[in-house]
Design a protein around this motif. Structure first.
Motif: not given
Length: 349
Positions: A46, A49, A78, A82-83, A86, A112-113, A116-117, A122, A318
């Protein structure tokens, strides 16, 4: 006037690019004594971040390069918040920093990569296209680690070059691609989907089958060779307290994407006469526990028999984290519940 987040991220990427020009690419790591009685490895996750950590990331890599006792390093997924978007550019910047490492790096992708893109913020990518790009950028050569080279066996023949296994002084390691977001089963709402697509379901089923096969093979080899222990690494926190709080104990479908993987780990641990360790990222907060011990709510959630020899560690990461995990493997003639010990190490900056 306040600086926009987009501007700060752009500055972070520029800093990464500058660091790449100022810092030499890692040469092969110095040979380590294979007969040493103990060894250490590092775990991060993570990270980086957000804009501040992107700017700091080159310094983190430099500091990790000073840890010359590490046999290898793992990143449990990660590589972005997450926001954040990508983009190909971002992936390549991270790869450039990974290449600076003078220690072998085993990296397993995080949700995240790629998973969730699909999110609007993203970039509304097709997650499967992003997974292909991740594999292209970070796993172009099967069985080759990032940073310095260390021999590993991969599942590239199954289309999963990120899944690897290796042995270090009679300890068996397996790094498997298990994703947050219920192992990628959550709908791609950013693309207008309300349910998982057929392509999405097919990818998850194939990846899970490969993951379970590698976990089973690792335990079989460990038992056959009388290994000292087994270490499994994933991105997903399959025992996330937040998931439990959301009602997984009453509705196990919330963690349906993890079911087969947890069953394989539980069965393997039950059949193996030695300690088993699971390292993961995903949930950001450091945790050390026994998630499938007698009395744990996860035993009922997953419907498995309790196991007493499984220890799990969640690596902290994070935007607010500033640490990595140093793991020490005990002397080669030791086979006990104290096979692994670890400490949380703060970066100096």
């Amino acid at each position: 006037m306040a600086t926009s987040f987009k501007t700060r991220v752009g500055a972070g990427l520029a800093a990464l690019a500058l660091a790449a020009t100022l810092s030499p690419i890692a040469s092969a790591a110095p040979a380590k004594d294979n007969n040493s009685s103990a060894y250490t490895f590092g775990v991060i996750g993570d990270v980086p971040y957000g804009a501040a950590k992107i700017i700091q990331f080159p310094s983190m890599i430099t500091e990790l390069n000073t840890q010359t006792d590490l046999k290898f390093l793992t990143h449990v997924g990660d590589i972005k918040a997450g926001s954040d978007k990508c983009t190909d550019e971002y992936f390549q910047m991270i790869r450039t920093q990974f290449d600076r490492l003078q220690t072998p790096l085993i990296y397993t992708p995080g949700d995240n990569e790629w998973v969730d893109c699909h999110r609007v913020n993203n970039g509304q990518y097709n997650p499967l296209e992003r997974l292909d790009k991740i594999r292209e950028v970070f796993f172009p050569v099967a069985g080759k680690t990032l940073g310095a080279n260390m021999p590993v066996k991969s599942q590239a023949n199954l289309g999963l070059p990120e899944n690897v296994s290796f042995t270090e002084q009679r300890v068996e390691f397996a790094v498997v691609d298990v994703q947050g977001s219920n192992n990628s089963l959550l709908p791609w709402t950013g693309l207008g989907n309300k349910v998982a697509t057929p392509e999405q379901l097919a990818e998850e089923a194939h990846r899970t089958e490969a993951n379970v096969a590698l976990i089973n093979k690792t335990f079989e080899k460990a038992s056959k060779t009388n290994a000292r222990g087994v270490v499994i690494m994933t991105q997903a926190d399959m025992f996330d307290r937040a998931i439990l709080a959301s009602g997984a104990d009453k509705n196990p479908s919330i963690v349906s994407g993890f079911q087969e993987t947890v069953e394989a780990i539980a069965a393997g641990a039950a059949s193996f006469d030695g300690p088993v360790y699971l390292f993961n990222g995903d949930s950001h907060v450091y945790t050390a526990d026994q998630p499938l011990a007698q009395g744990s709510p996860w035993v009922d959630v997953y419907g498995v028999d309790p196991v007493s020899n499984l220890d799990r560690v969640t690596v902290e990461g994070s935007a607010t984290s500033n640490e990595w995990l140093r793991v020490t493997v005990s002397k080669a003639n030791s086979k006990s519940a104290e096979l692994l010990s670890w400490e949380r190490v703060q970066y100096s900056q």
